[in-house]
Design a protein around this motif. Structure first.
Motif, PDB file in Angstrom:
ATOM      1  N   GLY A 175      -0.621  -5.226   4.785  1.00 41.55           N
ATOM      2  CA  GLY A 175      -0.654  -4.011   3.971  1.00 41.55           C
ATOM      3  C   GLY A 175      -0.143  -4.158   2.553  1.00 41.55           C
ATOM      4  N   SER A 212     -15.411  -5.114  11.387  1.00 38.88           N
ATOM      5  CA  SER A 212     -15.068  -4.864   9.970  1.00 38.88           C
ATOM      6  C   SER A 212     -16.173  -5.369   9.053  1.00 38.88           C
ATOM      7  CB  SER A 212     -13.757  -5.595   9.638  1.00 38.88           C
ATOM      8  OG  SER A 212     -13.971  -6.990   9.598  1.00 38.88           O
ATOM      9  N   SER A 219      -2.359   0.062   6.569  1.00 31.21           N
ATOM     10  CA  SER A 219      -3.025  -0.715   7.611  1.00 31.21           C
ATOM     11  C   SER A 219      -2.126  -0.720   8.854  1.00 31.21           C
ATOM     12  CB  SER A 219      -3.206  -2.134   7.072  1.00 31.21           C
ATOM     13  OG  SER A 219      -3.852  -2.917   7.999  1.00 31.21           O
ATOM     14  N   THR A 220      -2.714  -0.484  10.030  1.00 28.69           N
ATOM     15  CA  THR A 220      -1.885  -0.313  11.230  1.00 28.69           C
ATOM     16  C   THR A 220      -2.046  -1.444  12.254  1.00 28.69           C
ATOM     17  OG1 THR A 220      -3.594   0.925  12.437  1.00 28.69           O
ATOM     18  CG2 THR A 220      -2.118   2.213  11.024  1.00 28.69           C
ATOM     19  N   GLY A 249      -4.483  -7.107   4.485  1.00 36.21           N
ATOM     20  CA  GLY A 249      -4.414  -5.953   5.374  1.00 36.21           C
ATOM     21  C   GLY A 249      -5.553  -5.011   5.088  1.00 36.21           C
ATOM     22  N   ARG A 250      -6.616  -5.104   5.904  1.00 37.28           N
ATOM     23  CA  ARG A 250      -7.751  -4.208   5.692  1.00 37.28           C
ATOM     24  C   ARG A 250      -7.623  -2.990   6.593  1.00 37.28           C
ATOM     25  NH1 ARG A 250     -11.611  -8.292   7.708  1.00 37.28           N
ATOM     26  NH2 ARG A 250     -12.837  -8.035   5.819  1.00 37.28           N
ATOM     27  N   LEU A 251      -8.490  -2.042   6.329  1.00 39.71           N
ATOM     28  CA  LEU A 251      -8.526  -0.810   7.123  1.00 39.71           C
ATOM     29  C   LEU A 251      -9.750  -0.883   8.039  1.00 39.71           C
ATOM     30  CD1 LEU A 251      -7.980   1.528   4.048  1.00 39.71           C
ATOM     31  CD2 LEU A 251      -6.213   0.608   5.562  1.00 39.71           C
ATOM     32  N   HIS A 252      -9.587  -0.431   9.264  1.00 42.20           N
ATOM     33  CA  HIS A 252     -10.696  -0.495  10.226  1.00 42.20           C
ATOM     34  C   HIS A 252     -11.067   0.913  10.704  1.00 42.20           C
ATOM     35  CE1 HIS A 252      -8.585  -4.398  10.578  1.00 42.20           C
ATOM     36  NE2 HIS A 252      -9.774  -4.921  10.808  1.00 42.20           N
ATOM     37  N   GLU A 272      -9.158   2.362  13.658  1.00 51.35           N
ATOM     38  CA  GLU A 272      -7.796   2.878  13.429  1.00 51.35           C
ATOM     39  C   GLU A 272      -7.828   4.395  13.251  1.00 51.35           C
ATOM     40  OE1 GLU A 272      -5.272   0.323  10.680  1.00 51.35           O
ATOM     41  OE2 GLU A 272      -7.222  -0.630  10.439  1.00 51.35           O
ATOM     42  N   TYR A 291       0.845  -1.211   0.000  1.00 54.54           N
ATOM     43  CA  TYR A 291       0.000   0.000   0.000  1.00 54.54           C
ATOM     44  C   TYR A 291       0.874   1.253   0.000  1.00 54.54           C
ATOM     45  CZ  TYR A 291      -3.632  -3.238   1.727  1.00 54.54           C
ATOM     46  OH  TYR A 291      -4.507  -4.291   1.894  1.00 54.54           O
ATOM     47  N   HIS A 334      -2.314  -7.711   9.855  1.00 55.91           N
ATOM     48  CA  HIS A 334      -2.721  -7.128   8.556  1.00 55.91           C
ATOM     49  C   HIS A 334      -1.483  -6.488   7.939  1.00 55.91           C
ATOM     50  CE1 HIS A 334      -7.161  -7.363   8.946  1.00 55.91           C
ATOM     51  NE2 HIS A 334      -6.866  -7.412  10.234  1.00 55.91           N
TER      52      HIS A 334
END
Ligand SMILES: O=P(O)(O)O[C@H]1O[C@H](CO)[C@@H](O)[C@H]1O
Length: 291
Positions: free
Chosen positions: A74, A228, A67-68, A91-94, A97, A58, A72
């Motif tokens: 990224g 998610s 993604s942190t 690696g998804r985004l939530h 975060e 990413y 995950h």
């Protein structure tokens, strides 16, 4: 590359921004998959069985969020799985975060712009249904968008109809044919004893539920809870994709007052790790069956 405008009045990324991001990612490969899979917490191992993988981090994509969360990594991974070209989002985004809801699901719009027609969603979730066990696989038959019901729907904001219509139906989101194919694969592999089908409820997180909250979620009719998936499936549906979702029951949510069991992210990762091989096997066979 054109600048990313991120106009907040149209859910952050304009239609043109999304096309630009898609083109930027596709520069890395000549593959044009129609099936994408978003890997849930600890479930990125599915990417390890992708043949001839092409990895696009990413951070190498200008304007793309990172993604942190542990579990995950990224990356987008292009390649072949079960004889089909696929795109994996590892690696998804939530929301927890700190990303606004429109940003959490933005990669799904980029996928659509890259030509994706079928979206496979995976997640780790806490079991609410007392008949479930840690390690079960729950095919998602429906969801409850708790943030959406309380004013944080992913589609809030000015609607650009090039993405999809203003109002959409979200009943029957999870495709029947894909659900029965997934069931067939799990049964053929001899894992019918861990297969469930139920309702996923999304909470904002990052707190795991209190016992009283868990009892409320169960009363609402949810079988599993996570942080998610729902924004991604709603945006996928909005853009006309076929949707499938499965939850790995990573822990059983405690509903008893005064219980001593305190769930951790490590517990979630541990269960995901224990099911990694099975998830690989299931997804190779499942994707093979998808038209
Ligand atoms: O939904 P995924 O990304 O699988 O992850 C689940 O696991 C994490 C908590 O351990 C949360 O992010 C929850 O949503």
């Amino acid at each position: 590359m054109a600048a990313i405008n991120a106009d907040l009045s149209v859910n952050g990324y304009t239609f043109e921004d999304i096309q630009t991001l898609a083109k930027e990612i596709l520069k890395h490969t000549s593959l044009r998959p129609k099936i994408a899979l978003i890997c849930g917490t600890g479930l990125g191992g599915i990417a390890e069985v992708v043949e001839n993988p092409i990895t696009v981090p990413y951070e190498s994509i200008p304007g793309f969020p990172v993604s942190t969360v542990e579990g995950h990594s990224g990356n987008f991974v292009f390649g072949t799985l079960g004889g089909k070209q696929v795109l994996l989002m590892r690696g998804r985004l939530h929301y927890y975060e700190g990303y606004p809801m429109w940003k959490v699901a933005m990669p799904v719009r980029v996928m659509k712009a890259m030509g994706i027609e079928t979206l496979l969603l995976t997640n780790a979730a806490g079991g609410l249904n007392p008949k479930y066990n840690t390690g079960d696989l729950m095919i998602i038959k429906d969801h409850i968008d708790l943030p959406g019901l309380t004013g944080e729907c992913v589609l809030i904001g000015k609607n650009d109809t090039r993405f999809g219509p203003r109002f959409i139906a979200t009943n029957a989101t999870y495709d029947h044919d894909l659900r029965s194919k997934f069931k067939q694969v799990v049964l053929e592999l001899g894992y019918g004893n861990i297969l469930q089908e139920g309702v996923y409820i999304m909470i904002g997180g990052p707190t795991f539920s209190s016992a009283a909250e868990a009892r409320v979620l169960r009363m609402f009719g949810a079988d599993a809870v996570g942080m998610s998936t729902v924004p991604e499936s709603v945006v996928g549906r909005h853009s006309g994709m076929r949707i499938f979702g499965v939850s790995l029951i990573s822990d059983m949510v405690d509903m008893e007052d005064g219980s001593k069991f305190l769930v951790t992210h490590e517990d979630v990762l541990k269960t995901a790790n224990e099911r990694a091989l099975l998830m690989q096997k299931v997804f190779v066979k499942f994707i093979h069956l998808i038209d």
